[in-house]
Scaffold this motif. Structure first.
Motif, mmCIF file in Angstrom:
data_model
loop_
_atom_site.group_PDB
_atom_site.id
_atom_site.type_symbol
_atom_site.label_atom_id
_atom_site.label_comp_id
_atom_site.label_asym_id
_atom_site.label_seq_id
_atom_site.Cartn_x
_atom_site.Cartn_y
_atom_site.Cartn_z
ATOM 1 N N GLU A 78 -2.126 30.689 -4.460
ATOM 2 C CA GLU A 78 -3.161 30.911 -5.457
ATOM 3 C C GLU A 78 -4.538 30.881 -4.816
ATOM 4 N N HIS A 81 -6.014 34.047 -3.318
ATOM 5 C CA HIS A 81 -6.620 35.032 -4.201
ATOM 6 C C HIS A 81 -7.998 34.603 -4.669
ATOM 7 N N THR A 82 -8.246 33.313 -4.679
ATOM 8 C CA THR A 82 -9.439 32.856 -5.371
ATOM 9 C C THR A 82 -10.451 32.190 -4.468
ATOM 10 N N ILE A 83 -10.074 31.063 -3.875
ATOM 11 C CA ILE A 83 -11.056 30.306 -3.124
ATOM 12 C C ILE A 83 -11.522 31.078 -1.902
ATOM 13 N N SER A 109 1.429 42.457 -13.858
ATOM 14 C CA SER A 109 0.605 42.729 -12.696
ATOM 15 C C SER A 109 1.487 43.154 -11.542
ATOM 16 N N ASN A 146 -12.500 48.994 -11.915
ATOM 17 C CA ASN A 146 -13.701 48.269 -11.506
ATOM 18 C C ASN A 146 -14.853 49.216 -11.186
ATOM 19 N N LYS A 149 -16.202 50.676 -14.443
ATOM 20 C CA LYS A 149 -16.957 49.647 -15.162
ATOM 21 C C LYS A 149 -18.330 49.462 -14.532
ATOM 22 N N GLY B 76 -6.894 34.928 -11.537
ATOM 23 C CA GLY B 76 -5.718 34.524 -10.758
ATOM 24 C C GLY B 76 -4.400 35.033 -11.306
ATOM 25 N N PRO B 78 -2.719 37.940 -14.697
ATOM 26 C CA PRO B 78 -3.115 38.807 -15.815
ATOM 27 C C PRO B 78 -3.554 37.959 -17.014
ATOM 28 N N PHE B 144 -5.796 22.900 -7.510
ATOM 29 C CA PHE B 144 -5.735 24.245 -8.080
ATOM 30 C C PHE B 144 -7.150 24.794 -8.057
ATOM 31 N N PRO B 145 -7.314 26.108 -7.911
ATOM 32 C CA PRO B 145 -8.698 26.622 -7.892
ATOM 33 C C PRO B 145 -9.449 26.305 -9.185
ATOM 34 N N TYR B 146 -8.777 26.464 -10.347
ATOM 35 C CA TYR B 146 -9.456 26.215 -11.627
ATOM 36 C C TYR B 146 -9.093 24.811 -12.105
ATOM 37 N N HIS B 334 -16.828 41.784 -12.052
ATOM 38 C CA HIS B 334 -16.331 42.736 -13.055
ATOM 39 C C HIS B 334 -15.785 42.032 -14.298
#
Lengths: 212, 370
Positions: A78, A81-83, A109, A146, A149, B76, B78, B144-146, B334
């Motif tokens: 995870e 994808h984010t941090i 997805s 994207n 948009k 992270g 859908p 966790f990121p969030y 976005h």
């Protein structure tokens, strides 16, 4: 933060693909490696991981990650994808539990594909092929969305700035546009950013007048 | 008594001290009292728990407070309409540093001991020294990121202007934290119980401060479920909230918390020793093998009788969490945040319905049952 070379996420259909397989069940992992012996997939197996996972991902730069959904390491993916600003990877998950069918149906997805039932070495290759194809399609769509948009947003702010300039500076539409474009070129900014600055400046001036 | 439309419920949880309300509601028969047959499903990873909830494999789950918001925004994963009608716990996290980092802190600051709660400025010299000598950056892990853990660690460091880019942040699932600290994969972590206590008992770390020292009384864990599930089964959701609220209230008394600690030890739940689980449930923060524990009365709050609404998901708290997500740069350009986002995710209206229901039933709280 992981340092990563930005790699093209659009995977070509003939090149060799690196797979990082994360599974604590060594026997199962070996059968998967064997099943993929003569294919375009090259498997690196990781049995027990902890924080090492991120290092491994960084070193191997896998094209696909295959993981048991019950693995605690799922959380570390995870953070890819984010941090960190890591490129998203197709992640294929499998589980020996029956209920994964529901997950498979509902995860739309292309990034994560849940595999129904326990991973069957015979079926691994077509599953990976499908995951790569879905991932590519998903990212193409997402990129397009994207872009659209963003274009829409930027056109909106340019139009608004133009209208405000016409109103406050008594310019014609053409004059307003040219003046913005000149500012953008002179200052090396994007037209869109100039527009945003103008909008916020004129708005704050307007508010200032209201208080007078 | 209401009749749940769907009595069989699968409820997901992560083995943590603050999953106590779920375990108590199950063990003491509160779910049964409300006509529910609940199966608790232990999950190893927050991401898996989230995916299963989105997919309907889990009917409801214990979640990190920012998770339903991240779900609604499609961060992270859908997007999914996850709602929260109930706050399960406050506080309960703590930051633990490795023994190695502690020694480095003492040396760089030329001190013999650290005053607790530890101020982050003591880290500054270590961060700077490592930068100067070209050594590896300090690595911190959150779950966790969030997560509040991530924002708390960030706020703690930011308060003394430790540059966030000068440290590395990783995500490590709670169950693997202590092992990572032991292996030297990370220098510190922010996690909920019993993992901080476990590191202290094992002699591999020092719990420098609790989340209560950073922020006070912000929601930590919440009950999450799909909006669609609530539309189809409103009574089931009320029954679920009522049983959990009852468990939260039961957890207020100290003798009950002892009993809770004993139940949590069980293999199917936390699978840990009593001396690791009990302290944080009893307001005691283990700090270091050579130091006395700190008294933190609000460590792991589930309910407060003189302030009956801590279980209510308040909109201001939700807005506050969104601000942290934005400030941490977690909302990609976005993604736009709808103005009514929090009102859709946090549902004090369902909570109030449940309160009325409980009053109607004349349910007795705080009584020891079982």
């Amino acid at each position: 933060m992981i340092s990563t070379a930005k790699k093209n996420t659009h995977l070509a259909s003939h090149e060799q693909l690196n797979i990082l397989l994360i599974d604590e069940n060594v026997q199962r992992a070996e059968s998967i490696v064997t099943a993929l012996g003569n294919s375009r997939y090259k498997v690196s197996h990781l049995a027990c991981t902890q924080a090492g996972l991120l290092k491994q991902v960084d070193e191997i730069q896998p094209d696909i990650i295959v993981i048991d959904i019950e693995s605690p390491n799922r959380d570390m993916l995870e953070s890819l994808h984010t941090i960190s600003h890591y490129n998203p990877k197709p992640v294929v998950m499998f589980s020996s539990q029956q209920d994964t069918e529901t997950i498979n149906l509902s995860v739309q997805s292309g990034v994560s594909a849940y595999v129904v039932g326990d991973i069957d070495p015979e079926r691994v290759k077509p599953i990976l092929d499908a995951a790569v194809a879905r991932f590519k399609a998903f990212h193409k769509l997402k990129d397009e969305l994207n872009d659209t948009k963003h274009q829409l947003e930027s056109r909106k702010s340019i139009d608004l700035a133009k209208r405000l300039l016409m109103k406050t500076n008594k310019m014609s539409e053409e004059q307003a546009f040219h003046s913005m474009r000149k500012t953008a070129m002179d200052t090396g900014q994007k037209l869109e950013d100039v527009a945003k600055t103008i909008v916020s400046m004129l708005r704050s001036l307007e508010q200032g007048h209201e208080h007078d | 008594m209401i009749k749940p439309e769907q009595p069989n419920i699968t409820l997901g949880f992560i083995p943590l001290t603050d999953s106590a309300p779920l375990i108590i509601a199950k063990e003491l028969g509160f779910f049964e009292q409300w006509g529910l047959n609940v199966t608790l499903q232990k999950q190893n990873s927050w991401a898996t728990l989230r995916d299963k909830l989105h997919a309907g494999v889990l009917d409801a789950a214990q979640m990190l407070a920012p998770m339903p918001i991240a779900s609604a925004l499609g961060l992270g994963a859908p997007p999914a309409n996850v709602i929260t009608p109930l706050v399960l716990s406050l506080n309960g996290n703590a930051i633990t540093l490795s023994e190695g980092l502690l020694q480095e802190i003492l040396k760089e600051n030329e001190i013999n001991s650290v005053t607790l709660p530890m101020a982050a400025y003591l880290l500054q010299k270590v961060v700077e020294k490592r930068k100067r000598k070209g050594e590896a950056k300090l690595k911190f892990a959150t779950v966790f990121p969030y997560s509040c853990h991530y924002y708390q660690l960030r706020d703690w460091l930011k308060a003394v202007k430790v540059d966030f880019d000068d440290v590395e942040m990783l995500v490590v699932p709670p169950v693997s934290m202590v092992e990572c600290l032991k292996n030297g994969d990370i220098d510190g972590f922010c996690v909920g119980g019993p993992w901080n206590a476990k590191a202290v008992r094992a002699g591999i770390g020092m719990t420098a401060l609790t989340s209560f020292d950073i922020w006070q009384d912000s929601p930590e864990k919440v009950l999450g479920l799909l909006e669609e599930f609530h539309k189809k089964h409103p009574n089931t959701v009320l029954a679920l909230c009522a049983a959990l609220k009852q468990a939260c209230a039961w957890l207020e008394s100290v003798p009950n918390r002892f009993e809770a600690a004993r139940l949590l030890c069980n293999e199917e739940y936390l699978h840990a020793e009593l001396d690791v689980i009990a302290p944080s449930l009893l307001g005691s923060c283990l700090t270091h093998q050579s130091l006395p524990p700190r008294s933190i009365p609000s460590y792991n709050q589930f309910s407060v009788s003189n302030n009956g609404c801590i279980n209510q998901p308040e909109l201001v708290r939700g807005e506050w969490l969104i601000k942290h997500m934005v400030s941490a740069g977690q909302i990609p350009p976005h993604v736009t945040i709808p103005l009514d986002l929090i009102a859709k995710v946090f549902r004090p209206d369902i909570y109030q319905q449940m309160r009325l229901l409980i009053e109607d039933q004349g349910v007795q709280f705080y009584r020891r049952s079982g």
